[in-house]
Design an enzyme around this catalytic site. Structure first.
Site, PDB file in Angstrom:
ATOM      1  N   HIS A  71      -4.135   6.768   1.201  1.00  0.00           N
ATOM      2  CA  HIS A  71      -4.280   5.438   0.597  1.00  0.00           C
ATOM      3  C   HIS A  71      -5.682   4.924   0.912  1.00  0.00           C
ATOM      4  O   HIS A  71      -6.148   5.019   2.052  1.00  0.00           O
ATOM      5  CB  HIS A  71      -3.219   4.494   1.155  1.00  0.00           C
ATOM      6  CG  HIS A  71      -3.546   3.057   0.928  1.00  0.00           C
ATOM      7  ND1 HIS A  71      -3.807   2.562  -0.316  1.00  0.00           N
ATOM      8  CD2 HIS A  71      -3.700   2.018   1.799  1.00  0.00           C
ATOM      9  CE1 HIS A  71      -4.102   1.272  -0.209  1.00  0.00           C
ATOM     10  NE2 HIS A  71      -4.045   0.917   1.048  1.00  0.00           N
TER      11      HIS A  71
ATOM     12  N   CYS B  49       0.809  -1.233   0.000  1.00  0.00           N
ATOM     13  CA  CYS B  49       0.000   0.000   0.000  1.00  0.00           C
ATOM     14  C   CYS B  49       0.831   1.267   0.000  1.00  0.00           C
ATOM     15  O   CYS B  49       0.349   2.322  -0.422  1.00  0.00           O
ATOM     16  CB  CYS B  49      -0.940   0.002   1.201  1.00  0.00           C
ATOM     17  SG  CYS B  49      -2.082  -1.375   1.135  1.00  0.00           S
TER      18      CYS B  49
ATOM     19  N   ASN C 175      -9.860  -1.279  -2.327  1.00  0.00           N
ATOM     20  CA  ASN C 175      -8.447  -1.003  -2.038  1.00  0.00           C
ATOM     21  C   ASN C 175      -7.612  -1.562  -3.187  1.00  0.00           C
ATOM     22  O   ASN C 175      -7.540  -2.777  -3.374  1.00  0.00           O
ATOM     23  CB  ASN C 175      -8.090  -1.677  -0.709  1.00  0.00           C
ATOM     24  CG  ASN C 175      -6.628  -1.529  -0.322  1.00  0.00           C
ATOM     25  OD1 ASN C 175      -5.779  -1.176  -1.138  1.00  0.00           O
ATOM     26  ND2 ASN C 175      -6.328  -1.816   0.931  1.00  0.00           N
TER      27      ASN C 175
END
Ligand code: ACO
Length: 333
Positions: free
Chosen positions: A260, A115, A290
């Site tokens: 993020h 991430c 995500n």
């Protein structure tokens, strides 16, 4: 010393929309549970029965960024490719993208940092630009998660979260005073490495992958969700404050923060912790889930257009994820 300016952004997601309702046909879950816990309504997954390469998504995002900038592929001097889901274990995906862009001889490096990949990649590209090694760099984040998820009830805590997609940024050296990347701040704490990890395939195993590993679920990502959540909501504001303090700035100076896109609740807690207004924070996890290393460039591509980010605006990026790793970048647009 030159600084790194963002010249253009591009994004690409597969056409296939997978809603929360679609997931209820694969596992015991519900639209209400997913929306309440994560904010996600739908995500994009590559189509079934047809091979789509991670580097194809990256190529499309890059083409869109190039078109916006009015650049040709031959203008690129280096590629920094961020992904935890490459087309193959060997070689690096940046090499496949290099070939697809027709750039023999142009260096490509892969950053495998989950991430925080895009911000780690930005730190590398920024360092190259500052020392004068390259003037124009392609920074891309691209992921295909859907082919590696356990979409049964066993894997539901992880599989409902992730989506596929790519985002690309064209970076260029600038000598304009005050413009460009002000600083990047990177952190890692490997004591938590197995709290969000995929055990196999792995070089410690003989063979690296087996039918038993597939059957037991060792080939799928596993996550201590609450531990990740608790660390993320502390680390993301902390690293943001660190960056602002180092640059003599405060949260009020930020035009835009692109966190993020891990979980909408995480973004909201980061926003509250930094006392940011709604118009200062951009989220699109509701539509894409995500997408790990692709989530910041995808969100940034949309945010810059929708929020009208202009020259001189202060933009912050922050991320937390597997490793654990966390990172932040401040950019004067
Ligand atoms: N649908 C329905 N029920 C579910 C689902 C699902 N998809 N997943 C889990 N549950 C159940 C659990 O089994 C549990 O049931 P039980 O109470 O009967 O045991 C219950 O829901 C609660 O589970 P929790 O794990 O406690 O739920 P939580 O509120 O923590 O939400 C979530 C889970 C969404 C995963 C959350 O912990 C989270 O978002 N964590 C952070 C994720 C993240 O940021 N990851 C980092 C980025 S990824 C990367 O770096 C690669």
């Amino acid at each position: 010393m030159p600084r790194t300016a963002f010249v253009a952004l591009g994004m690409s997601v597969p056409d296939r929309v997978v809603t929360n309702e679609d997931l209820t046909k694969l596992m015991e879950t519900s639209d209400a549970w997913i929306q309440e816990r994560t904010g996600i309504k739908e995500r994009r997954w590559v189509p079934e029965g047809r091979e789509t390469e991670n580097s194809d998504l990256a190529l499309e995002a890059t083409r869109r960024a190039l078109a916006k900038a009015g650049w040709e592929p031959k203008d690129l001097e280096a590629i920094v490719y961020c992904s935890m889901s490459p087309d193959h274990m060997l070689p690096a995906d940046g090499c496949f993208l290099n070939a697809k862009l027709g750039l023999p001889g142009v260096p490509s490096i892969d950053i495998r940092n989950q991430c925080t990949g895009f911000i780690y990649g930005l730190a590398v590209a920024d360092a190259w630009i500052r020392i004068g090694m390259y003037r124009r760099i392609l920074l891309v984040g691209s992921e295909i998660h859907s082919t590696g998820l356990d979409v049964s009830t066993r894997g539901r805590d992880v599989s409902v979260i992730f989506g596929d997609g790519a985002g690309a940024a064209l970076l260029e050296a600038t000598d304009e005073p005050g413009r460009g990347v002000l600083s990047c701040h990177l952190h890692a704490d490997g004591r938590f490495a197995t709290d969000l990890y995929c055990e196999a395939p792995g070089s410690k195993f003989h063979p690296r992958v087996s039918a038993g590993m597939i059957e037991s679920g060792a080939v799928y990502p596993r996550m201590e969700g609450q531990k990740v959540f608790k660390n993320a909501v502390v680390r993301m504001p902390e690293v943001m404050r660190e960056a602002l303090a180092q640059n003599g700035l405060s949260p009020k100076d930020l035009k835009l923060v692109v966190p993020h896109q891990a979980n909408l609740r995480i973004s909201q807690m980061v926003q509250r912790s930094l006392e940011l207004r709604d118009d200062q924070v951009f989220n699109n996890i509701q539509r894409y889930g995500n997408t790990t290393a692709a989530s910041i460039p995808i969100a940034l591509a949309e945010a810059v257009e929708e929020r009208g980010v202009a020259r001189g605006d202060l933009v912050g990026l922050c991320a937390f994820g597997a490793g654990f790793t966390w990172a932040r970048a401040l950019i004067r647009w």
